[in-house]
Design a protein around this motif. Structure first.
Motif, PDB file in Angstrom:
ATOM      1  N   LYS A 249      22.950  -5.336 -10.821  1.00 25.37           N
ATOM      2  CA  LYS A 249      23.714  -6.067 -11.832  1.00 25.37           C
ATOM      3  C   LYS A 249      24.333  -7.359 -11.259  1.00 25.37           C
ATOM      4  N   HIS A 250      23.631  -7.980 -10.272  1.00 27.42           N
ATOM      5  CA  HIS A 250      24.096  -9.220  -9.639  1.00 27.42           C
ATOM      6  C   HIS A 250      25.458  -9.052  -8.974  1.00 27.42           C
ATOM      7  N   ASN A 251      25.740  -7.858  -8.515  1.00 25.09           N
ATOM      8  CA  ASN A 251      27.031  -7.561  -7.902  1.00 25.09           C
ATOM      9  C   ASN A 251      26.788  -6.702  -6.675  1.00 25.09           C
ATOM     10  N   ALA A 252      27.000  -7.274  -5.475  1.00 21.33           N
ATOM     11  CA  ALA A 252      26.697  -6.563  -4.236  1.00 21.33           C
ATOM     12  C   ALA A 252      27.569  -5.329  -4.045  1.00 21.33           C
ATOM     13  N   THR A 253      28.726  -5.290  -4.687  1.00 18.55           N
ATOM     14  CA  THR A 253      29.600  -4.118  -4.520  1.00 18.55           C
ATOM     15  C   THR A 253      29.030  -2.879  -5.193  1.00 18.55           C
ATOM     16  N   LYS A 254      28.067  -3.060  -6.074  1.00 19.83           N
ATOM     17  CA  LYS A 254      27.426  -1.915  -6.724  1.00 19.83           C
ATOM     18  C   LYS A 254      26.231  -1.393  -5.949  1.00 19.83           C
ATOM     19  N   GLY A 255      25.868  -2.094  -4.883  1.00 23.58           N
ATOM     20  CA  GLY A 255      24.727  -1.658  -4.087  1.00 23.58           C
ATOM     21  C   GLY A 255      23.524  -2.565  -4.254  1.00 23.58           C
ATOM     22  N   PHE A 256      22.397  -2.111  -3.682  1.00 22.60           N
ATOM     23  CA  PHE A 256      21.178  -2.920  -3.677  1.00 22.60           C
ATOM     24  C   PHE A 256      19.970  -2.058  -4.019  1.00 22.60           C
ATOM     25  N   ILE A 257      18.955  -2.698  -4.618  1.00 28.20           N
ATOM     26  CA  ILE A 257      17.620  -2.107  -4.785  1.00 28.20           C
ATOM     27  C   ILE A 257      16.691  -2.825  -3.806  1.00 28.20           C
ATOM     28  N   ILE A 258      15.989  -2.046  -2.975  1.00 27.25           N
ATOM     29  CA  ILE A 258      15.084  -2.624  -1.974  1.00 27.25           C
ATOM     30  C   ILE A 258      13.665  -2.117  -2.249  1.00 27.25           C
ATOM     31  N   LEU A 259      12.728  -3.039  -2.439  1.00 24.13           N
ATOM     32  CA  LEU A 259      11.331  -2.701  -2.723  1.00 24.13           C
ATOM     33  C   LEU A 259      10.446  -3.280  -1.628  1.00 24.13           C
ATOM     34  N   GLU A 260       9.690  -2.395  -0.957  1.00 20.92           N
ATOM     35  CA  GLU A 260       8.755  -2.823   0.084  1.00 20.92           C
ATOM     36  C   GLU A 260       7.328  -2.745  -0.450  1.00 20.92           C
ATOM     37  N   SER A 261       6.567  -3.818  -0.248  1.00 18.05           N
ATOM     38  CA  SER A 261       5.190  -3.889  -0.747  1.00 18.05           C
ATOM     39  C   SER A 261       4.296  -4.426   0.356  1.00 18.05           C
ATOM     40  N   THR A 262       3.083  -3.880   0.420  1.00 18.62           N
ATOM     41  CA  THR A 262       2.135  -4.345   1.432  1.00 18.62           C
ATOM     42  C   THR A 262       1.293  -5.488   0.884  1.00 18.62           C
ATOM     43  N   LEU A 263       1.056  -6.471   1.730  1.00 18.07           N
ATOM     44  CA  LEU A 263       0.175  -7.588   1.376  1.00 18.07           C
ATOM     45  C   LEU A 263      -1.023  -7.638   2.321  1.00 18.07           C
ATOM     46  N   SER A 264      -1.265  -6.541   3.029  1.00 16.38           N
ATOM     47  CA  SER A 264      -2.342  -6.540   4.029  1.00 16.38           C
ATOM     48  C   SER A 264      -3.715  -6.702   3.397  1.00 16.38           C
ATOM     49  N   LYS A 265      -3.919  -6.164   2.184  1.00 19.39           N
ATOM     50  CA  LYS A 265      -5.228  -6.234   1.537  1.00 19.39           C
ATOM     51  C   LYS A 265      -5.528  -7.601   0.950  1.00 19.39           C
ATOM     52  N   LEU A 266      -4.526  -8.483   0.989  1.00 17.98           N
ATOM     53  CA  LEU A 266      -4.733  -9.819   0.430  1.00 17.98           C
ATOM     54  C   LEU A 266      -5.792 -10.590   1.199  1.00 17.98           C
ATOM     55  N   PHE A 267      -5.901 -10.328   2.521  1.00 18.19           N
ATOM     56  CA  PHE A 267      -6.834 -11.090   3.353  1.00 18.19           C
ATOM     57  C   PHE A 267      -8.062 -10.279   3.751  1.00 18.19           C
ATOM     58  N   SER A 268      -8.047  -8.967   3.494  1.00 17.54           N
ATOM     59  CA  SER A 268      -9.143  -8.116   3.972  1.00 17.54           C
ATOM     60  C   SER A 268     -10.456  -8.400   3.269  1.00 17.54           C
ATOM     61  N   ALA A 269     -10.390  -9.001   2.052  1.00 16.29           N
ATOM     62  CA  ALA A 269     -11.625  -9.278   1.303  1.00 16.29           C
ATOM     63  C   ALA A 269     -12.169 -10.681   1.572  1.00 16.29           C
ATOM     64  N   SER A 270     -11.693 -11.314   2.661  1.00 19.77           N
ATOM     65  CA  SER A 270     -12.152 -12.674   2.966  1.00 19.77           C
ATOM     66  C   SER A 270     -13.639 -12.688   3.322  1.00 19.77           C
ATOM     67  N   SER A 271     -14.272 -13.849   3.139  1.00 22.81           N
ATOM     68  CA  SER A 271     -15.714 -13.981   3.339  1.00 22.81           C
ATOM     69  C   SER A 271     -16.052 -14.144   4.820  1.00 22.81           C
ATOM     70  N   ASN A 272     -17.294 -13.712   5.193  1.00 26.45           N
ATOM     71  CA  ASN A 272     -17.737 -13.967   6.571  1.00 26.45           C
ATOM     72  C   ASN A 272     -18.195 -15.414   6.742  1.00 26.45           C
ATOM     73  N   PHE A 273     -18.085 -16.197   5.682  1.00 29.70           N
ATOM     74  CA  PHE A 273     -18.407 -17.614   5.724  1.00 29.70           C
ATOM     75  C   PHE A 273     -17.373 -18.386   6.544  1.00 29.70           C
ATOM     76  N   TYR A 274     -16.181 -17.816   6.661  1.00 22.74           N
ATOM     77  CA  TYR A 274     -15.116 -18.454   7.429  1.00 22.74           C
ATOM     78  C   TYR A 274     -14.274 -17.393   8.128  1.00 22.74           C
ATOM     79  N   ASN A 275     -13.499 -17.820   9.151  1.00 17.38           N
ATOM     80  CA  ASN A 275     -12.504 -16.980   9.801  1.00 17.38           C
ATOM     81  C   ASN A 275     -11.129 -17.366   9.279  1.00 17.38           C
ATOM     82  N   LEU A 276     -10.207 -16.385   9.286  1.00 16.72           N
ATOM     83  CA  LEU A 276      -8.918 -16.585   8.639  1.00 16.72           C
ATOM     84  C   LEU A 276      -7.782 -16.238   9.596  1.00 16.72           C
ATOM     85  N   ILE A 277      -6.745 -17.109   9.625  1.00 15.08           N
ATOM     86  CA  ILE A 277      -5.549 -16.886  10.455  1.00 15.08           C
ATOM     87  C   ILE A 277      -4.318 -17.136   9.589  1.00 15.08           C
ATOM     88  N   LEU A 278      -3.341 -16.222   9.682  1.00 18.77           N
ATOM     89  CA  LEU A 278      -2.059 -16.375   8.992  1.00 18.77           C
ATOM     90  C   LEU A 278      -0.982 -16.704  10.037  1.00 18.77           C
TER      91      LEU A 278
END
Length: 538
Positions: free
Chosen positions: A166-195
């Motif tokens: 509710k935009h009020n830190a005294t009430k606590g926090f919601i923390i959501l963790e999400s993976t982004l590892s699959k974002l690069f796994s489908a890259s083409s063998n036409f190029y190499n990729l570095i993040l």
């Protein structure tokens, strides 16, 4: 002595053999030229790939942030009733089930202590109330808005969104963790990729292991890469910004290019010699590499088709998740009244106890009333979960029942906006397909209609829903679709809402579902009242 007929036959055979040799020779020579990858082709293709990755990342980031805000701003954390960790865990489970990228959701108080959490472990969702990794709140205790962190873990890049309740830190926090590892796994063998980050530190690489780009390139080139943004620093190195912190480096795969050219050149030379000196039998035998080449080409085409399907599935999942966020508000509204009744029942029980009027009959009446309210809330969760469960096979279903279920789940929002629903079903015919996907289409169109009615401040809000066989019409009285955007509403990422309120994929995915999965049509036109969206199933 050979007659003219035999001679004609010999000439014909000789011509066929000669033509065959010429065709084979030219075919394998063309392999060499057509498989030679030019710098221009690389630059054109890598720009398209980079744009797709950045667009998918931004869409994922937007969905993750909206999902976090949907929970943090939920009426579940209202001061009107006591927070129940079990109810919150049920909502967390729904969110984790709805998106394969979500890893963990937890609710912590203002001091960083975990109240409740749910996380994925080996395809299962585990919930609890004692998380060893408590939230370090000292740096964020004055925060009133959502903020994000990117973390590199053993599982790859993890995107963490943190929102004060509710935009009020005294009430606590919601923390959501999400993976982004699959974002690069489908890259083409036409190029190499570095993040990398802005300092040149490497977070991901699919071809060489190093800690920094200064370990891979010269100092001058590494500095150019750090400063580059959406441009080529050399003919074969392209740099694009993923966000304010990370950049992607696309490097042309020279090994693939050289190997392809070398193999093609050798094959062309060998096949020319074999075709000239050994003729048809061995020529056919050694033409097998040609079939292998086309087989590999066919495989690549299928892989690209699969990538396109995965992208459509991602858009579909994001569209469904956006609907999920909107429906969370409906659940909160539907729970508000039974929770209020439970609160009053508990107060009455306490008063009766203090006044020494708590007998067995009064206690039994309290228990029955309380169980009725809890059963109603439990049924709401079941209805919500079943509505968004992914179907595994096609089946026949009645569109009228699906629409009624959608209206039931949206009942709270409909009442809140004082909306009149006019439902007409003259004749219905069964439809074959995935019920959950059809539900998503109906839900998205009705939600869009409500949003437009609210945005244009229509006094007497109405929505007409008409069923004629396998044709469904959904009409509102908001005045219609402006002519200058009428042809764009079904395009991906097109939206008239603010960026924080819409992703622009809802109507696009609705049309994809109807046309591809139901072999039907989805289009819109303007009536005297407003916009009419038509679903026609063949």
């Amino acid at each position: 002595m050979r007659n003219s007929h035999d001679f004609k036959f010999d000439i014909t055979v000789a011509f066929v053999i000669f033509a065959f040799l010429i065709v084979i020779s030219l075919t394998y020579i063309s392999i060499f030229f057509f498989t030679k990858i030019s710098t221009k082709e690389f630059q054109e293709k890598v720009k398209i790939s980079a744009n797709n990755i950045v667009q998918i990342y931004k869409t994922k980031e937007d969905i993750i942030k909206k999902s976090t805000l949907a929970i943090a701003d939920s009426e579940l954390f209202s001061n009107n009733f006591k927070i129940n960790p079990d109810i919150i865990s049920s909502i967390f489970k729904i969110f984790l089930s709805a998106n394969k990228d979500f890893l963990k959701i937890k609710y912590v108080n203002q001091y960083g202590k975990t109240i409740t959490y749910c996380k994925k472990i080996d395809q299962e969702i585990i919930c609890g109330q004692n998380d060893k990794n408590n939230f370090i709140f000292r740096d964020f205790k004055l925060q009133t808005e959502l903020f994000t962190k990117e973390i590199m873990t053993n599982n790859g890049l993890v995107f963490e969104t943190i929102s004060p309740i509710k935009h009020n830190a005294t009430k606590g926090f919601i923390i959501l963790e999400s993976t982004l590892s699959k974002l690069f796994s489908a890259s083409s063998n036409f190029y190499n990729l570095i993040l990398i980050d802005n300092k040149g530190k490497i977070y991901y690489s699919n071809f060489l292991k190093a800690n920094s780009i200064f370990d891979l390139f010269s100092y001058t080139l590494a500095e150019k890469i750090k400063q580059a943004n959406d441009k080529f620093v050399t003919n074969d190195i392209y740099v694009v910004s993923l966000n304010n912190k990370f950049k992607l480096i696309f490097i042309q795969n020279k090994k693939i290019v050289n190997k392809t050219n070398e193999i093609s050149q050798k094959l062309a030379l060998i096949m020319i010699l074999i075709s000239v000196f050994i003729a048809i039998p061995l020529g056919i035998f050694f033409s097998k590499p040609l079939y292998n080449f086309y087989e590999d080409l066919d495989k690549r085409v299928k892989e690209e088709i699969e990538k396109t399907k995965e992208k459509d599935q991602l858009l579909m999942h994001q569209s469904k998740l956006a609907a999920l966020g909107e429906m969370l508000g409906n659940i909160a509204h539907q729970w508000r009244h039974p929770l209020t009744r439970l609160s009053l029942l508990i107060q009455n029980l306490e008063m009766a106890f203090k006044m020494k009027k708590l007998d067995e009959e009064r206690f039994e009446k309290f228990k029955n009333n309380a169980m009725d309210q809890i059963e109603y809330m439990s049924q709401t969760i079941d209805d919500f979960t079943n509505f968004f469960r992914k179907d595994t096979k096609k089946e026949e279903f009645c569109p009228k029942e699906i629409i009624q279920q959608a209206l039931h789940l949206m009942e709270a929002r409909i009442k809140q906006n004082k909306l009149e629903i006019i439902f007409e079903a003259e004749k219905t015919e069964p439809i074959e397909g995935y019920k959950s996907e059809f539900s998503q289409v109906i839900l998205n169109i009705i939600n869009n209609a409500i949003d437009v009615l609210k945005e244009r401040n229509v006094q007497h809000k109405k929505i007409w829903i008409r069923i004629h066989g396998k044709k469904i019409e959904i009409e509102d009285n908001a005045g219609g679709i402006p002519e200058n955007i009428k042809d764009k509403i079904f395009e991906p990422y097109f939206t008239t809402k603010f960026q924080s309120q819409g992703t622009g994929i809802g109507l696009y995915m609705s049309r994809v579902i109807i046309t591809q999965h139901f072999n039907g049509e989805l289009y819109a036109y303007n009536s005297e009242n407003g916009a009419v969206f038509v679903i026609k199933i063949k």
